[in-house]
Design a protein around this motif. Sequence first.
Motif, short mmCIF file in Angstrom:
data_model
loop_
_atom_site.label_atom_id
_atom_site.label_comp_id
_atom_site.label_asym_id
_atom_site.label_seq_id
_atom_site.Cartn_x
_atom_site.Cartn_y
_atom_site.Cartn_z
N PHE A 174 0.85 -1.18 0.00
CA PHE A 174 0.00 0.00 0.00
C PHE A 174 0.89 1.24 0.00
CE2 PHE A 174 -3.07 2.96 2.22
CZ PHE A 174 -4.00 2.98 1.19
N ILE A 175 0.79 2.05 -1.04
CA ILE A 175 1.63 3.24 -1.19
C ILE A 175 0.88 4.45 -0.67
CG2 ILE A 175 2.98 4.66 -2.78
CD1 ILE A 175 3.97 1.81 -2.57
N THR A 176 1.47 5.15 0.29
CA THR A 176 0.86 6.35 0.86
C THR A 176 1.79 7.54 0.66
OG1 THR A 176 1.84 5.92 3.04
CG2 THR A 176 -0.35 4.99 2.59
N GLY A 177 1.29 8.71 1.04
CA GLY A 177 2.10 9.92 0.97
C GLY A 177 2.11 10.59 -0.38
N LEU A 178 1.23 10.15 -1.29
CA LEU A 178 1.19 10.72 -2.63
C LEU A 178 0.23 11.91 -2.66
CD1 LEU A 178 1.00 7.41 -4.69
CD2 LEU A 178 3.04 8.70 -4.03
N ASP A 179 0.35 12.71 -3.68
CA ASP A 179 -0.50 13.88 -3.87
C ASP A 179 -1.87 13.42 -4.38
OD1 ASP A 179 -1.78 16.21 -4.63
OD2 ASP A 179 0.02 17.13 -5.48
N PRO A 180 -2.96 13.70 -3.67
CA PRO A 180 -4.28 13.23 -4.10
C PRO A 180 -4.78 13.88 -5.38
CG PRO A 180 -4.49 14.69 -2.22
CD PRO A 180 -3.03 14.43 -2.38
N ASP A 181 -4.14 14.95 -5.82
CA ASP A 181 -4.58 15.65 -7.03
C ASP A 181 -3.78 15.22 -8.26
OD1 ASP A 181 -6.51 17.17 -5.68
OD2 ASP A 181 -4.98 18.57 -5.00
N GLN A 182 -2.93 14.20 -8.12
CA GLN A 182 -2.10 13.77 -9.23
C GLN A 182 -2.41 12.34 -9.63
OE1 GLN A 182 0.06 15.54 -10.92
NE2 GLN A 182 0.23 17.36 -9.63
N PHE A 183 -2.11 12.01 -10.88
CA PHE A 183 -2.14 10.63 -11.36
C PHE A 183 -0.70 10.12 -11.36
CE2 PHE A 183 -6.13 12.19 -12.77
CZ PHE A 183 -6.97 11.09 -12.87
N TYR A 184 -0.52 8.84 -11.08
CA TYR A 184 0.83 8.28 -10.95
C TYR A 184 1.03 7.07 -11.83
CZ TYR A 184 1.74 11.23 -6.88
OH TYR A 184 1.93 12.31 -6.05
N HIS A 185 2.26 6.92 -12.30
CA HIS A 185 2.71 5.70 -12.97
C HIS A 185 3.57 4.94 -11.96
CE1 HIS A 185 1.29 7.41 -16.68
NE2 HIS A 185 2.15 8.40 -16.62
N PHE A 186 3.40 3.62 -11.92
CA PHE A 186 4.13 2.79 -10.97
C PHE A 186 4.89 1.69 -11.69
CE2 PHE A 186 0.38 4.39 -8.79
CZ PHE A 186 0.91 4.87 -7.59
N ALA A 187 6.02 1.31 -11.14
CA ALA A 187 6.75 0.12 -11.61
C ALA A 187 7.27 -0.62 -10.39
CB ALA A 187 7.89 0.50 -12.54
N LEU A 188 7.26 -1.92 -10.47
CA LEU A 188 7.78 -2.77 -9.40
C LEU A 188 9.19 -3.20 -9.77
CD1 LEU A 188 7.06 -4.24 -6.71
CD2 LEU A 188 6.41 -6.20 -8.13
N VAL A 189 10.14 -2.93 -8.89
CA VAL A 189 11.54 -3.24 -9.14
C VAL A 189 11.94 -4.45 -8.29
CG1 VAL A 189 13.92 -2.41 -9.09
CG2 VAL A 189 12.03 -0.82 -9.62
N ALA A 190 12.33 -5.51 -8.95
CA ALA A 190 12.85 -6.69 -8.24
C ALA A 190 14.36 -6.59 -8.18
CB ALA A 190 12.43 -7.97 -8.96
N HIS A 191 14.94 -6.97 -7.04
CA HIS A 191 16.40 -6.96 -6.94
C HIS A 191 16.88 -8.23 -6.25
CE1 HIS A 191 16.45 -6.05 -2.59
NE2 HIS A 191 15.46 -5.21 -2.82
N ASP A 192 18.12 -8.59 -6.53
CA ASP A 192 18.69 -9.77 -5.89
C ASP A 192 19.50 -9.36 -4.66
OD1 ASP A 192 21.08 -8.74 -6.88
OD2 ASP A 192 21.25 -10.21 -8.50
N ALA A 193 20.14 -10.33 -4.02
CA ALA A 193 20.86 -10.06 -2.78
C ALA A 193 22.07 -9.16 -3.00
CB ALA A 193 21.29 -11.37 -2.13
N ALA A 194 22.61 -9.15 -4.23
CA ALA A 194 23.77 -8.31 -4.54
C ALA A 194 23.38 -6.88 -4.88
CB ALA A 194 24.57 -8.92 -5.69
N GLY A 195 22.07 -6.61 -5.00
CA GLY A 195 21.63 -5.26 -5.33
C GLY A 195 21.47 -4.99 -6.81
#
Length: 417
Positions: free
Chosen positions: A337-358
């Motif tokens: 659940f993403i909070t803290g965003l501006d309620p008057d804006q539309f957002y694009h989201f991407a999910l970033v997967a990372h491994d143990a090495a970064g």
Amino acid sequence: MRRSAVAWVVGAGVFAVTGQALAVDESLDVRVRYSILDEQGEPLRTLDDGERERFVNRARCECGVPIQAELQADGGVGTAARTILGFVGNRCAGREAAEGRNGLCSVLLAEPAAVFREGFSALFHPAFLNSYVASTQREVGSPYTTLARGCEGEGQGGVWLCDPQADGAEGCQEDEFVYDAEVAGEPLRYDFEPPYELPYDLRAEPRAGGVLLSWSSPGSQDIAGFRVVCETEWQYPPELSFPAPARDEAADGTSYYTVDSVCGGEPHSLVKVAEDGLGICGDGHVDPGEECDEGDQNSDEGLCSDSCELCVSPQMQRLDWSRVCSDFIAPDQTSVFITGLDPDQFYHFALVAHDAAGNARALGQLASEAPYVAWDADVGDDAGMFGCSVGPKGHGSWVMSMGLCSLLGWIGRRRRR
């Protein structure tokens, strides 16, 4: 002619292997330690056992952050005048003995045994750990040395030392190596590969107070966790604070590294590679001459489309930390659940997967675009009906979804007035 130093030339200056000659008559027993440098090029700290397992990732390789090998003899050095050859790479003893049939390692140093008594250091680019040379020139410091591959692959490598005169035969045989990185049990582990298997079916639903992102998990053992990146439809970053990991800290499995976060997008040094391999779409690296992150897995389902027609900023394409809008997400989670965003804006989201090495890679399709819903007692939960997500059909569906989402969002805002 005996060389007392091997220089490593980089854009900012010259590094060299140096040492003092001392006459002793005991056998050569060498200890090798690896250190990292600070932003001024000074030694920062010696890597401990855990850091040798987790420090060398793709971003550091692409940045050319030099690794310092510290070489020191324990006790005597035998016949002080004999020349010791040093190599850097993986399986160097076997490669030298096989006369290059599996590719030769790079030459790090050629020094009289005496200098090991006093101790000295040498620098090398991380790409040398996983690549044999593809040129007749083999020195790590020569601008004419060409590697067979760049920042690719994973495994372990390091420094190898040979006494080529030990048996009277030309070249280095396996039994002439006085220091074998693998036998010594102190190699450097490198991991230049981001996760291959990624989550799918990423969805975004506006809720009171934030946006719920959810996805399906591939169950990949290579994924150590996730982060979410987002920005407004006007390509502005979220006004949130999720700082990038420190440039010099070893990966702890909760963050990922980019060229921007490690070296500000400016490599310390470069290596010549015989054939530049194509990257992976969504790995966060935009190569010179590319308009977006074009890779061998580039497609309309990728974070970058095959036509580079993305409605996201270059920073978002690079997975820049200015766009991070979530804390660490455990690998077994399938929603956040993403909070803290501006309620008057539309957002694009991407999910970033990372491994143990970064090493990081974004979800194969660009994440959803959805309006944030502020809680309004007069509206209630029906505001959630305006959830929008991008289907798996790619960029065309995304454009249509954007238009539909914008229309529904406009209707929703009109209703709440």
